[in-house]
Design a protein around this motif. Structure first.
Motif, short mmCIF file in Angstrom:
data_model
loop_
_atom_site.label_atom_id
_atom_site.label_comp_id
_atom_site.label_asym_id
_atom_site.label_seq_id
_atom_site.Cartn_x
_atom_site.Cartn_y
_atom_site.Cartn_z
N UNK B 41 0.84 -1.21 0.00
CA UNK B 41 0.00 0.00 0.00
C UNK B 41 0.88 1.26 0.00
N UNK B 42 2.16 1.08 -0.08
CA UNK B 42 3.07 2.21 0.05
C UNK B 42 3.19 3.01 -1.24
N UNK B 43 4.23 3.78 -1.34
CA UNK B 43 4.43 4.63 -2.49
C UNK B 43 5.94 4.63 -2.78
N UNK B 102 -2.11 22.09 -4.37
CA UNK B 102 -2.73 20.77 -4.46
C UNK B 102 -4.25 20.93 -4.39
N UNK B 111 -8.46 11.98 -2.42
CA UNK B 111 -7.48 12.55 -3.32
C UNK B 111 -7.78 12.11 -4.74
N UNK B 114 -3.37 10.16 -9.52
CA UNK B 114 -2.09 10.87 -9.40
C UNK B 114 -1.94 12.12 -10.26
N UNK B 117 -3.56 15.58 -9.08
CA UNK B 117 -3.45 16.05 -7.72
C UNK B 117 -2.87 17.46 -7.66
N UNK B 192 1.01 22.57 -0.47
CA UNK B 192 1.54 21.35 0.13
C UNK B 192 3.06 21.50 0.21
N UNK B 247 7.57 15.33 -3.79
CA UNK B 247 6.72 15.73 -4.91
C UNK B 247 5.31 15.16 -4.74
N UNK B 248 4.32 15.95 -5.12
CA UNK B 248 2.93 15.50 -5.02
C UNK B 248 2.67 14.34 -5.98
#
Lengths: 658, 658
Positions: B41-43, B102, B111, B114, B117, B192, B247-248
Motif C-alpha cells: 500500500x506504500x508509495x 494541491x 485525493x 495521481x 493532484x 503542500x 513531490x505531489x
C-alpha cells in the motif's frame, strides 16, 4: 580506558587534538550558529558537517575504498535510495527489532537529561557513580559497598553492551537504580526505534523510514544483479551512501552520530562453497584476533595468527569471511592506520544484530577506547529469504548440475481450474506458496490430506493482508514422484563487510596525530607544534606551494607550478599570505599536507625550487622539472622519500625561517 | 513537444531507449519487487536505484564536476548534513514558501488519481483534454470551443509554470475546471510543503526536515569558511549530496524524483565588485541565450551570442554570473552533451524561487522537452542576511580600506549598566540589534528620542520568542559623530550554480543514444542495434576485453590485460561468456563502452591484440604494449582515435563475427 598515546608515543591530549580539528575545520557540529542562539529549542546533536580538509579526507578514503574493493574485484556498485517504504523494513525486521532501550521518569513523565535516557547508559552511569563514591546509593548515609557488590558492578559494567530490555529491567530492579536527578524510581525500559520516520506523498498514509544501513536496497535488487552478472556466482554488490540512526543520546563526537556515510559490500555465496578463489593472496597475513572464546575467558589480549591458520583451526568460520578480514586489514594499512592499534573482535552470541549468524569487528584504538569501525557479518540467507517470502519473488540462484541426478521426492500440485476462481488475484501467490514447500512439509501435508484433513500453508502477503490459506484435497494433491534433476536451486548466503567511514576517519586522525618537539631556537610560536601524519594516499592536499616573500615575481611562478600539479591530478594549495614561512608550514602540518614546495629568489635565477617532507622537515632542492617528477613519483608510490633524498641535493638540512 | 531525434538524426523511440536502460540496469524503480506484490500500500514513485553502469556513470559525472569546478578553482568543498532543524528552514523561508499547490475533491474528500493532484497539472490536463476534444467540457453536449477560447487556453498552457495559488484558483473558477473522474467541483488549491518532515531524538518535540537543497548548510558555515580562506574574498564553497522533495505526483522518470543528487556552488562576492578575474577565459564562448525579453515577446528561438557581448549589452547582469554560465557550457561539452540541444533560459520574474533575484537555467533537450538541468541563480544577500539576523551572528565581511575615510554618521549607544539588568540574557541580542541599525533608521530614531518618545527596534530572536524591544532614551542615545573608518563591512552576494546530477545523467543518455544500421549480412540479431555514444570521460567502463573463444589459454591473457589497465586506473571489464563476439560487442555498445580489445589465437603466436572503436567499429591491431599505450593516450586525452588509426594497422576494416 587508560590514556592513549600519540603516533610518537607521548600522551594523547584530547583537548589539544580537538583544537586542531576545529582550527583547521576538519569537521564541526552542524547548525552551530543556531544552537548558540537563545531561542533554539531543536536538537543538532549527532549531526556534523565536514569542512574542506575533512571533506577531502573523506573523499580520498572513499576513493581508496572503491579502488581497493569495488574495482579490484569487479564488484557491482549500486546507489539505492535512502527513503524506504515501511513494509520493506518491517519484513527485514528493523521496524520490530532495530531499537535501543529507553527509560522514563514516572512521576514527572518527563525525559531524563541526555546521558541517562538510554537504559544501558542509566545503569552504566549510576553504577560508575556508586563505585566512585563507594556507596550503594547517591543519597546521604547510603550503605557502603562491600567487595562482592563491587565485583558484581564491575562484572555488569564489562558486559553492559550485551543486555536486552528484560535484562536491563532486571538490573534496574535488583540494584534499585533510580533517576539520579531526583531519586525517583524509573519505569521499566521501553524500546525506542532508531529509525527516522516520515511519510511520502501528500496523503500521509504512506509511512517511510530513512534507511539504517545500505544493505536492503542491494538485497532487493539481487535478481537484477544476478542477471547483470550473467547468472554467474559468487559475486558481490557494493554501495557507498548515507544512513541514519536516530540515536537516543548521541555523544563522543563523530563516533555516535545520527547521519553517517557507510560503505557496504554484500558478497553472495553458495552456502555449500564458502571457499574463496583469491584466499591465497591473504592467507599469510597475520591478524590480531580477539575471538569469542578468549573474551568469554575474561581476557582482552588478542591472538596474533595468520589468516590461513585461523581458518584451519576454525577460529574464523570460512575462507570467504577470512578473506575479507584480510582485505580489510590491507585497506586500513593503506589509509595509514597504526598497526599496533587495530584488532579484530568476534561478536558474542547475544551481541549480534538480528540478522547475523557470525560477526567480526575491525576495531581501532582511540582515546575513547576500542572503536568498531568495520563490521564483517555473515548474514546467512536471512534477508534474501524474508524478502522473497513476503513478495513472492524468487531471490534464489539456479545452477546447472554437472551431471543430471535422479531424485525421488514429494510433489505438490494445485488444481488450477479450481484455484483460479477461488483465489482470484491471489491465485499466483498461493501457487508460489505451494511451490516453495519443502520436502519435510510436503511429507507431513501428504499424510494430513490422506486422512481427509484440509491443510493450512503460509503464503506471501495476500490482498486481504493475511499470509495463510487453507487447502482441501480437492485443491491440493501431493504424491511421491521420481524425476531427473538438471539444476540445483539455492538462496545465497551473504558475507557483509560494512564500513563506517566517519568512524574510520576520526580514529585515523587520532592515530596519525603527534606533537613536534618545539625547538626554542627556531620556534615559530610558543605553542606546541601539532602534526597530522596523514599518508599521501589520503591527505586532503598533497602539496603546499609557498612563495618565500611577497615579491610580485614569485606569485606567478607559484600559480604556474600549482596548475602543473593540478594537471597531473595532484591536489595542491598555494599559501601566499604574509605569515612567516615557518608559520605557513606549521599550518599545513596541522592539515596533514605531506609535501611543501618553496619558490624563492634562487628560483628566479636558476629555476630551482625546494621540496620539504612534513614528518622529517628535510628539504631537497632541484630544478622545477626534477621536483615535479619527484612529487609525482611519491604520489603514485613509485618512489620513496628516502630515494628522493638519496638522489637529490639536501637543502639546508631543515627549513629556515626568513 | 514534437518528436526529438537520436544522436544520428533518426526519430527517437522512447520505448526502445527505455528497453536499453532497463536491460543494461542503468537505473530501475526502487523497491520494484515490493510494488509488484499485492499487499503493497506504500508509495515508491519518484524513487530510483542506480545499477552498476548508472552508478559508475554518476560517479564519473561527479568526478568530472569536482575536477572542473572544485579543484580548478580551489573551491572549499563541504559535506553538510541532510537532516536539518525546522528553525533553520523556517528562517530561510522554506517552511512557509517551499510548496506546490494541491487540489482536493470536496464530495468524497478523497485525493485525485495521481496526475490531477497538483493544481497546475489539473488545469494543464483538463485544458489539454478540452483542446483535443474541441469542446468546453468533458460531458456530452458541451459547447464547442471558439477561436478566442482556444487562444486563451494555449496562452494559459504556455505560462502554466508561473501561476501561484490564487492565480490557479482563479483559472479553476473561470474555466470551471472540475475533477475529470466524476465532474465534481474542486476545492481551491491549498499549498503542500514539499519537504519530508521527521523528528529527531526520543522526545518527538524536535521537528526536522530533509534538506531540499544543499545550500543552507554552506551558508551557515560562512564564517568558518571565510576564516579558512584567511579572510580573503571572493571565494566559493561547494557541496555534492542528496536532497529531497516530497513531490505531489512524481512522473517522467528520473526528471522529477523525490530523492536526488545535487552539486551546488555558492560563490560569495562583494556586491560592488561582480567582475570575475578569469572572465577573459570564457568571454569568447558563444551561448544560446533565451532571455526574459525574448520569452515575453512570445518567441522560443534563443539568441546566439558571445559571453563578453552578453555582459556588455546587459543580457546577462554581471561578469560573475556570466562566467559561470560559460563554465557550465564547457562542463556540459566535456560530458558529451549535444551542442545543438542546449540552451540557457532566463527565469521570468514571477517564476523565480523566493530567494533569487536573477536566474538562468541550462536546459537540455530530451523527448520530454527542454529539461532544466543546471540553475544559475543570483541569491543576492538574502540567505546570509536572514540567518545572521535570526541568530545574531555576523555573516559579513570586514575589509581593510586602501585609505582611511572620514565618516560623519549617526551612532547609537546602549547604556550597558541599565541594559544588563533589564534584558538579562537577551542583553547581547539587544546590543547586536542596536549595532545593526542603518543610518536611515538611526536618523529617524534620533528624532523620535529627541521628542521623548520610546522607540521599538527589531532584534534577533529573544528568549521569550519575540523579536522586538522598546527602548527609552535612558537606555538608548543617538548622536552624530565623526570618525575615521579603516574598514568596510558588507554581506556578500551569492551566485549559485546548482546542478541536478540525475537530470543531467538522464538527458545525456537520451542525447548520446542512436540506432546502428543493422546490416543483415552480418547481423548479430534481428533486433535493432542500439548504441550509447558516451565519451571516454564519463563512460562506465572504458574498455571491454573479449577472449575470442573459450580456449583456456586466452582467459589468463585477458585477465593479465585487465589487471594492467586497472593499475593504470582504467576501468575495464572482461566478457568471457560463450556468446558470439558480435553479441558481446553489441551488449557493450548498449553500455556505452568506448573501446574493445580482442584476445585471439594470433595473440598466442605474436602477442598482438586488436582495439575496436565503438562508434565506427573500426579495429586496429598491434602488440599489447602499443595497444595499451594507445588506450592510455585516448583515455587521458593526449591522442585521438584518428591519430591511433593513422599510425597503426587497421584490422579487417570492421569486426568479424567468428
Amino acid at each position: 580506558m587508560a590514556s592513549t598515546t600519540t603516533l610518537k608515543g607521548d600522551n594523547f591530549d584530547r583537548q589539544l587534538f580537538e583544537s586542531v580539528i576545529k582550527r583547521r575545520f576538519f569537521f564541526t557540529e552542524a547548525f552551530e550558529i543556531y544552537r548558540l542562539s537563545p531561542n533554539f529549542k531543536g536538537d543538532n546533536r549527532g549531526l556534523f558537517d565536514y569542512g574542506p580538509p575533512g571533506c577531502a579526507l573523506q573523499a580520498n578514503i572513499v576513493d581508496a575504498w572503491r579502488k581497493h574493493f569495488v574495482l579490484e574485484e569487479n564488484m557491482l556498485e549500486l546507489d539505492c535510495t535512502v527513503v524506504t517504504p515501511e513494509l520493506v523494513l518491517k519484513t527485514s525486521g528493523h521496524v520490530d527489532k532495530f531499537a535501543d532501550w529507553m527509560c522514563k521518569d514516572p512521576i514527572k513523565g518527563r525525559l531524563f537529561s541526555w546521558d541517562y535516557l538510554r537504559a544501558d547508559h542509566l545503569v552504566e552511569n549510576v553504577l560508575k557513580a556508586r563505585l566512585a563514591r563507594g556507596t550503594r546509593g547517591l543519597v546521604k548515609d547510603s550503605p557502603k559497598l562491600d567487595q562482592a557488590t563491587v565485583d558484581e558492578y564491575n562484572d555488569t559494567l564489562a558486559k553492559i553492551d550485551n543486555y536486552d530490555g528484560d535484562a536491563l529491567a532486571e538490573l534496574i530492579r535488583r540494584h534499585d537504580i533510580r533517576n539520579p536527578e531526583n531519586n525517583n524510581e524509573v519505569l521499566p525500559p521501553v524500546p525506542f526505534n532508531l529509525m527516522f520516520k516520515s511519510t511520502i506523498g501528500p496523503s500521509a498514509a504512506a509511512p517511510v523510514y530513512l534507511r539504517p544501513e545500505t544493505a536492503q536496497g542491494q538485497f532487493l535488487n539481487f535478481k537484477k544483479l544476478l542477471d547483470y552478472n550473467q547468472g554467474s556466482m559468487p559475486f558481490a554488490s557494493a554501495s557507498i551512501g548515507k544512513s541514519y540512526r536516530n540515536e537516543i543520546s548521541p555523544r563522543t563526537g563523530l563516533l555516535r552520530v545520527r547521519e553517517f556515510l557507510m560503505a557496504e559490500i554484500e558478497h553472495y555465496v553458495d552456502p555449500e562453497k564458502k571457499q574463496h578463489p583469491r584466499f591465497r593472496d591473504v592467507s599469510d597475513i597475520v591478524l590480531p584476533l580477539l575471538d569469542r572464546e578468549t573474551q568469554l575467558s575474561g581476557k582482552t589480549a588478542p591472538r596474533t595468527i595468520a589468516i590461513g591458520q585461523a581458518v584451519e583451526f576454525k577460529v574464523i568460520d570460512n575462507e570467504t569471511l577470512a578473506y575479507f578480514l584480510g582485505r580489510v586489514m590491507l585497506f586500513l594499512m593503506k589509509l595509514g592506520v597504526d598497526r599496533s592499534k587495530v584488532r579484530f573482535r568476534q561478536h558474542l552470541a547475544n551481541e549480534m544484530a538480528h540478522y547475523a549468524c557470525d560477526c567480526w569487528d575491525a576495531e581501532l584504538l582511540t582515546s575513547y577506547g576500542w572503536v568498531e569501525c568495520v563490521g564483517c557479518a555473515d548474514r546467512s540467507a536471512y534477508d534474501l529469504t524474508v524478502h522473497s517470502r513476503y513478495t513472492g519473488t524468487s531471490l534464489a540462484v539456479k545452477e546447472a548440475l554437472p551431471e543430471p541426478v535422479k531424485v525421488e521426492e514429494w510433489q505438490a500440485t494445485l488444481d488450477k481450474k479450481l484455484a483460479g476462481p477461488r483465489f482470484k488475484k491471489d491465485a499466483k501467490a498461493v501457487q508460489s506458496a505451494v511451490e516453495s514447500l519443502d520436502q519435510i512439509a510436503l511429507e507431513r501435508l501428504a499424510t494430513d490430506l490422506e486422512q481427509n484433513r484440509a491443510v493450512a500453508i503460509e503464503t506471501p502477503a495476500l490482498s486481504d493482508g493475511t499470509t495463510r490459506v487453507e487447502l482441501s484435497k480437492e485443491l491440493l494433491s501431493i504424491s511421491k514422484t521420481t524425476r531427473i534433476q538438471n539444476t540445483r536451486e539455492y538462496t545465497p548466503n551473504v558475507i557483509e563487510p560494512s564500513f563506517g567511514i566517519g568512524r574510520i576517519l576520526y580514529s585515523l586522525l587520532e592515530q596519525v596525530y603527534w606533537h613536534r618537539p618545539n625547538d626554542a631556537a627556531r620556534a615559530v610560536s610558543t605553542e606546541t607544534l601539532l602534526v597530522l601524519s596523514l599518508p599521501l594516499a589520503v591527505a586532503p592536499n598533497k602539496v603546499l606551494i609557498v612563495p618565500l616573500s611577497s615579491n610580485p615575481q614569485l606569485n606567478p611562478i607559484a600559480r604556474k607550478l600549482s596548475a602543473r600539479l593540478r594537471n597531473l591530478g595532484i591536489a595542491n594549495m598555494i599559501d601566499a599570505s604574509s605569515a612567516s614561512i615557518g608559520k605557513r608550514y606549521a599550518r599545513n602540518d596541522e592539515l596533514g599536507t605531506p609535501l611543501g614546495m618553496t619558490v624563492d629568489f634562487d628560483t628566479l635565477k636558476d629555476g630551482s625550487v625546494t621540496l620539504r617532507e612534513r614528518d622529517s622537515m628535510v628539504q631537497v632542492r632541484g630544478l622545477e622539472d626534477e621536483i615535479v617528477a619527484a612529487v609525482r613519483g611519491l604520489v603514485e608510490g613509485t618512489e620513496t622519500w628516502e630515494q628522493v633524498m638519496g638522489r637529490m641535493e639536501v637543502f639546508g638540512g631543515q627549513e629556515e625561517d626568513q
